[in-house]
Design a protein around this motif. Structure first.
Motif, short mmCIF file in Angstrom:
data_model
loop_
_atom_site.label_atom_id
_atom_site.label_comp_id
_atom_site.label_asym_id
_atom_site.label_seq_id
_atom_site.Cartn_x
_atom_site.Cartn_y
_atom_site.Cartn_z
N GLU A 52 0.81 -1.21 0.00
CA GLU A 52 0.00 0.00 0.00
C GLU A 52 0.85 1.27 0.00
O GLU A 52 0.72 2.13 0.87
CB GLU A 52 -0.96 0.00 1.19
N PRO A 53 1.74 1.44 -0.98
CA PRO A 53 2.62 2.61 -0.97
C PRO A 53 1.86 3.93 -1.07
O PRO A 53 2.28 4.93 -0.48
CB PRO A 53 3.52 2.38 -2.19
N GLU A 54 0.75 3.93 -1.81
CA GLU A 54 -0.02 5.18 -1.92
C GLU A 54 -0.57 5.60 -0.56
O GLU A 54 -0.59 6.78 -0.22
CB GLU A 54 -1.15 5.02 -2.92
N GLY A 55 -1.00 4.61 0.23
CA GLY A 55 -1.50 4.91 1.57
C GLY A 55 -0.42 5.45 2.47
O GLY A 55 -0.67 6.34 3.31
N ARG A 56 0.80 4.96 2.31
CA ARG A 56 1.91 5.45 3.11
C ARG A 56 2.20 6.92 2.80
O ARG A 56 2.43 7.73 3.69
CB ARG A 56 3.16 4.60 2.87
N VAL A 57 2.19 7.25 1.50
CA VAL A 57 2.44 8.63 1.11
C VAL A 57 1.31 9.53 1.61
O VAL A 57 1.56 10.66 2.08
CB VAL A 57 2.58 8.74 -0.42
N LYS A 58 0.09 9.05 1.53
CA LYS A 58 -1.04 9.84 2.04
C LYS A 58 -0.88 10.10 3.53
O LYS A 58 -1.14 11.22 4.00
CB LYS A 58 -2.36 9.10 1.78
N ALA A 59 -0.43 9.10 4.28
CA ALA A 59 -0.22 9.29 5.71
C ALA A 59 0.85 10.34 5.97
O ALA A 59 0.72 11.18 6.88
CB ALA A 59 0.18 7.97 6.37
N ILE A 60 1.91 10.32 5.17
CA ILE A 60 2.97 11.32 5.32
C ILE A 60 2.41 12.72 5.10
O ILE A 60 2.68 13.64 5.87
CB ILE A 60 4.11 11.04 4.32
N ARG A 61 1.61 12.88 4.05
CA ARG A 61 1.07 14.20 3.75
C ARG A 61 0.09 14.66 4.83
O ARG A 61 0.12 15.84 5.24
CB ARG A 61 0.39 14.18 2.38
N VAL A 62 -0.75 13.77 5.33
CA VAL A 62 -1.71 14.14 6.38
C VAL A 62 -0.98 14.56 7.65
O VAL A 62 -1.30 15.59 8.26
CB VAL A 62 -2.67 12.97 6.66
N LEU A 63 0.00 13.77 8.07
CA LEU A 63 0.75 14.10 9.28
C LEU A 63 1.52 15.41 9.12
O LEU A 63 1.60 16.22 10.06
CB LEU A 63 1.71 12.97 9.63
N THR A 64 2.09 15.62 7.92
CA THR A 64 2.83 16.86 7.67
C THR A 64 1.90 18.06 7.73
O THR A 64 2.24 19.10 8.32
CB THR A 64 3.53 16.79 6.31
N LYS A 65 0.73 17.94 7.13
CA LYS A 65 -0.24 19.05 7.15
C LYS A 65 -0.67 19.35 8.58
O LYS A 65 -0.77 20.53 8.97
CB LYS A 65 -1.45 18.68 6.29
N ARG A 66 -0.92 18.33 9.36
CA ARG A 66 -1.30 18.54 10.77
C ARG A 66 -0.17 19.27 11.52
O ARG A 66 -0.43 20.20 12.28
CB ARG A 66 -1.61 17.21 11.45
N ALA A 67 1.05 18.84 11.28
CA ALA A 67 2.19 19.46 11.96
C ALA A 67 2.31 20.93 11.60
O ALA A 67 2.53 21.79 12.46
CB ALA A 67 3.47 18.71 11.62
N LEU A 68 2.14 21.25 10.31
CA LEU A 68 2.26 22.64 9.87
C LEU A 68 1.09 23.49 10.38
O LEU A 68 1.22 24.71 10.52
CB LEU A 68 2.34 22.70 8.35
N ASP A 69 -0.04 22.85 10.64
CA ASP A 69 -1.19 23.56 11.21
C ASP A 69 -1.09 23.70 12.72
O ASP A 69 -2.01 24.24 13.36
CB ASP A 69 -2.49 22.83 10.85
N GLY A 70 0.00 23.19 13.31
CA GLY A 70 0.19 23.30 14.75
C GLY A 70 -0.59 22.29 15.55
O GLY A 70 -0.74 22.45 16.78
N GLU A 71 -1.07 21.23 14.90
CA GLU A 71 -1.83 20.20 15.60
C GLU A 71 -0.91 19.04 15.98
O GLU A 71 0.07 18.76 15.29
CB GLU A 71 -2.96 19.68 14.70
N PRO A 72 -1.21 18.36 17.09
CA PRO A 72 -0.36 17.22 17.49
C PRO A 72 -0.51 16.07 16.51
O PRO A 72 -1.58 15.85 15.93
CB PRO A 72 -0.91 16.85 18.87
N THR A 73 0.58 15.32 16.31
CA THR A 73 0.58 14.22 15.36
C THR A 73 0.84 12.87 16.01
O THR A 73 0.75 11.84 15.33
CB THR A 73 1.66 14.44 14.29
N ALA A 74 1.22 12.86 17.28
CA ALA A 74 1.61 11.63 17.98
C ALA A 74 2.88 11.03 17.40
O ALA A 74 3.15 9.84 17.58
CB ALA A 74 0.47 10.60 17.98
N ASP A 75 3.64 11.82 16.67
CA ASP A 75 4.92 11.38 16.11
C ASP A 75 5.91 12.52 16.31
O ASP A 75 5.75 13.60 15.73
CB ASP A 75 4.78 11.04 14.63
#
Length: 318
Positions: A52-75
């Motif tokens: 599921e490489p596409e899902g992995r990339v999607k997870a990276i983008r979601v976590l990155t967006k949360r981080a840039l929005d100042g939201e916690p990512t649990a990572d």
């Protein structure tokens, strides 16, 4: 993460002033974590499970967006990225340029031409160089210095591709442009076979020659950085170019064992970088790279990061 994931860059990073050093480590942690998620690795080790490489990339983008929005990512690596991004003006567009490199790998993409290789090197390393420059305090308006930072990232990636051709081949990947392989009459999937070892050495030399041009250009940009940042950048440049040059020196034996630079040699190259940083009179490149950041960006913005993969070259009937 940096001590285990990149021993060469870890040494050079210690030369930054304390604040820049910590920010560089935080940015590196995000890059390393994204790479590990995409490839199922641990600190850049052997390629792991890549379902599921596409899902992995999607997870990276979601976590990155949360981080840039100042939201916690649990990572912690993504949280660190959110902090350094807010402090240094790193945008989601900059992050997307890097994430696009993971998308290329997820799509099992292969470069067809030298221009394709340039785009790949930009996404996976040149764009990181631009973010590193922002961490060092380079203004977003200072495009000349950002161009040179991109050159440094591309030089690093070209050295990595030359060194890791055998490892990538075992993982089902090849970053040598298909037109280069066709010129040498190398069959698809056969680059690292014993009967093509001389051709593989030729491919590595072509990569290293391009690496040297980008590294020479990067040294021109380093001249405009504060002293400690300049020293760190020049040390990293010296160490990575030595990796590429050692691959070239070994020729057909370059992949008998992984090319590594000894600690003593790294210290010598770091000392050389100190002298270079003090003198601060880099020679302009005899020949500038054919790949310019602005040209790559125009191509990326117009056509998107992923090109349609070319069909495999058919084997001769004979």
């Amino acid at each position: 993460m940096i001590a285990e994931g990149s021993k060469s860059f870890a040494l050079a990073s210690k030369l930054f002033d304390p604040l820049t050093r910590e920010r560089v480590w935080m940015l590196y942690a995000w890059c390393r974590r994204c790479d590990d998620i995409a490839d199922g690795q641990v600190l850049g080790g052997e390629l792991g499970e890549r379902s599921e490489p596409e899902g992995r990339v999607k997870a990276i983008r979601v976590l990155t967006k949360r981080a840039l929005d100042g939201e916690p990512t649990a990572d912690i690596a993504f949280d660190a990225f959110g902090q350094v991004a807010s402090e240094c003006g790193i945008t989601m567009q900059m992050a997307d340029d890097v994430i696009a490199g993971f998308e290329l790998d997820a799509a099992d993409w292969r470069p067809r031409t030298s221009a394709d290789l340039a785009r790949y090197c930009y996404h996976v390393a040149g764009a990181v160089g631009v973010m590193m420059a922002r961490v060092m305090g380079v203004s977003p308006e200072d495009s000349a210095v950002l161009d040179r930072a991109c050159d440094l990232g591309i030089a690093f990636q070209l050295a990595n591709i030359a060194r890791d051709m055998d490892e990538d081949d075992r993982g089902g990947r090849c970053y040598v442009p298909q037109e280069w392989l066709a010129e040498e009459d190398i069959e698809p999937g056969q680059l690292m076979k014993p009967h093509h070892r001389w051709e593989a050495a030729d491919m590595a030399e072509r990569l290293v020659l391009r690496m040297e041009k980008h590294a020479d250009a990067a040294r021109m940009g380093a001249a405009l950085l504060p002293f400690r940042s300049r020293w760190a950048v020049l040390a990293a440049t010296n160490i990575y170019t030595e990796i590429g040059q050692e691959v070239r020196r070994r020729g057909t034996r370059a992949w008998d064992r992984r090319v590594v630079i000894s600690k003593a040699k790294k210290l010598a190259l770091t000392a050389r970088a100190f002298v270079q940083a003090v003198r601060n009179k880099p020679r302009p490149p005899e020949e500038w790279p054919e790949w310019e950041r602005q040209d790559i960006l125009i191509d990326v913005r117009m056509t998107g990061p992923i090109a349609e993969p070319p069909p495999p070259r058919p084997l001769d009937d004979a």
